[in-house]
Design an enzyme around this catalytic site. Structure first.
Site, mmCIF file in Angstrom:
data_model
loop_
_atom_site.group_PDB
_atom_site.id
_atom_site.type_symbol
_atom_site.label_atom_id
_atom_site.label_comp_id
_atom_site.label_asym_id
_atom_site.label_seq_id
_atom_site.Cartn_x
_atom_site.Cartn_y
_atom_site.Cartn_z
ATOM 1 N N PHE A 138 36.226 40.565 41.589
ATOM 2 C CA PHE A 138 37.300 40.802 42.406
ATOM 3 C C PHE A 138 38.666 40.711 42.019
ATOM 4 C CE2 PHE A 138 40.802 40.135 45.910
ATOM 5 C CZ PHE A 138 40.401 41.278 46.549
ATOM 6 N N ASP A 223 41.340 36.742 34.865
ATOM 7 C CA ASP A 223 41.734 36.720 36.110
ATOM 8 C C ASP A 223 41.491 35.200 36.910
ATOM 9 O OD1 ASP A 223 42.334 36.704 38.957
ATOM 10 O OD2 ASP A 223 41.128 38.623 39.203
ATOM 11 N N LYS A 252 47.097 32.356 43.718
ATOM 12 C CA LYS A 252 46.644 31.479 45.016
ATOM 13 C C LYS A 252 47.334 30.016 44.787
ATOM 14 C CE LYS A 252 42.644 33.992 46.609
ATOM 15 N NZ LYS A 252 42.104 35.214 45.693
HETATM 16 C C1 LIG Z 1 42.270 36.279 45.823
HETATM 17 C C2 LIG Z 1 42.231 36.894 44.276
HETATM 18 C C3 LIG Z 1 42.795 38.183 43.935
HETATM 19 C C4 LIG Z 1 43.821 38.665 44.772
HETATM 20 O O1 LIG Z 1 44.976 38.198 45.191
HETATM 21 P P1 LIG Z 1 46.237 38.440 46.237
HETATM 22 O O2 LIG Z 1 47.109 37.524 46.250
HETATM 23 O O3 LIG Z 1 45.321 38.578 47.439
HETATM 24 O O4 LIG Z 1 46.563 39.962 45.773
HETATM 25 C C5 LIG Z 1 42.748 38.826 42.702
HETATM 26 N N1 LIG Z 1 41.730 37.895 41.971
HETATM 27 C C6 LIG Z 1 40.846 36.883 42.235
HETATM 28 C C7 LIG Z 1 39.911 36.534 41.496
HETATM 29 C C8 LIG Z 1 41.031 36.419 43.585
HETATM 30 O O5 LIG Z 1 40.319 35.293 43.944
#
Ligand SMILES: *Cc1c(COP(=O)(O)O)cnc(C)c1O
Length: 394
Positions: A138, A223, A252
């Protein structure tokens, strides 16, 4: 107004993008949150790994208050003191030489993808623009990060998505190696898949990915939007696996509850950006960076991360005990304070029963209950959750 009244307006005025629990939360402190009727909950979701220092951490609140009274916004046409201070800390405490600030995880990943393509165009021979990403990954909800994301359910209905991404199974080094072509410029992955169900890869796999990238001249893009900021018991998650990336994205947990994202890179890679190639109006604004600096100061306090690791190991070992004692639990897994139980059935009834009992947890797919408590969670609070789990697990 009572909860029902708030929810009526919520359902009438907001776009129906979220399946929300019937809960109106209005106050938080540490691991605890309260709803509008005054009922208390222990929050083992922390706003999906955002409130890593707990709700309204006093150091974060103080930093925000102070900054709000001094300066809220100036453009990146000028140098911004809290932005400089946060960048300096990130450079000091991580692999990175340079930082770019934005406002969310998706925006950080967009920046990472732009940087990777630009680096390849400028400094690598041939026409390399493709990025290999993982199934079950994701990376966000913007068009490009959807294209990078390896989950059909979030992509459905939005095609055509931008080209330039190839998906391979996670934890499969051979598949990754086969997917590399003369078009490939990088590999992008989570060190532990979050939304994909808390999938922890082996050290050998991640070290293999890193080796492959460094040997083939590909950019290793991690990521760490969810795994970063102490979640796995190290400041950035990849430190737990002993690998060195070229680019890391954060969001986050970085702002302690305030919206912020960051793109971290080595000097070699970051030099691909030059004035005019990338920007963000709110990126690196004084308020968010002041909050981020407070978060960094707390997390780099000696002993803080060791404590996260210790609590995580305790929590996981107790979850494993539960998993072996309960027929309905297939597996307990995770790392640091990013933990999960996979059930042999739908997780929603368990999550709802926990909520009823005053505990907030998060689903991850159909059958997984996820635990992402504040890193400041106390052992007693973990024990309370475990006792509640005893009651509600099949
Ligand atoms: C939450 C998340 C995102 C997206 O972050 P947003 O601030 O909602 O755009 C991208 N990558 C990972 C691994 C995530 O957990």
């Amino acid at each position: 107004m009572n909860a029902r009244q708030w929810m009526d307006i919520s359902e009438r005025c907001l776009m129906p993008t979220y399946r929300r629990y019937p809960l109106v939360l209005v106050k938080g402190e540490g691991t605890r949150v309260w709803d509008v009727d005054g009922k208390e909950y222990l929050d083992f979701g922390a706003g999906i790994a955002v409130c890593n220092l707990g709700h309204c951490h006093p150091r974060v609140v103080e930093a925000i208050k102070g900054q709000a009274q001094r300066l809220l916004h100036v453009s990146n046409l000028y140098h911004i003191v809290p932005q400089i201070e946060l960048a300096r800390m990130l450079v000091e405490y991580t692999f990175a030489d340079r930082v770019f600030f934005c406002n969310s995880g998706a925006e950080a990943n967009e920046g990472a993808i732009k940087l990777a393509r630009l680096y390849a165009r400028k400094f690598v021979e041939g026409d390399r623009y493709e990025i290999v990403t993982m199934r079950g990954s994701f990376h966000g909800r913007t068009m490009v990060t959807l294209a990078a994301t390896g989950q059909e359910k979030v992509r459905k209905g939005f095609d055509p998505l931008p080209p330039g991404f190839v998906h391979v199974p996670y934890s499969d080094l051979e598949a990754l190696e086969k997917a590399i072509t003369p078009r490939t410029c990088g590999v992008m992955l989570e060190v532990v898949q979050g939304e994909g169900g808390v999938v922890v890869p082996s050290h050998e796999y991640l070290q293999g990915v890193a080796r492959l990238c460094w040997e083939r001249g590909l950019l290793l893009i991690l990521d760490e939007v969810q795994t970063g900021m102490g979640r796995l018991g190290t400041l950035l998650g990849h430190e737990s696996f002993g690998i060195v990336p070229h680019i890391v994205t954060l969001a986050k947990g970085l702002g302690g509850g305030v919206a912020i994202g960051a793109l971290l890179a080595t000097e070699e890679v970051a030099r691909a950006f030059e004035p005019g190639t990338h920007a963000s109006t709110f990126g690196g604004n004084p308020l968010a960076c002041a909050a981020g600096k407070a978060v960094m100061e707390v997390m780099t306090t000696p002993g803080f991360l060791e404590e996260v690791k210790r609590k995580g190991e305790y929590f996981l070992s107790r979850l494993r005990d539960l998993a072996s004692a309960r027929g309905g639990v297939k597996e307990a897994r995770g790392m640091g304070l990013m933990l999960a139980l996979e059930l042999d059935r739908e997780a929603a009834p368990v999550i709802n029963a926990l909520m009823e009992g005053g505990f907030l947890t998060i689903p991850s797919g159909e059958k997984v209950v996820r635990f992402l408590p504040p890193l400041t969670v106390e052992k007693e609070e973990i024990d309370l959750l475990l006792a509640a789990l005893e009651e509600v697990l099949p």
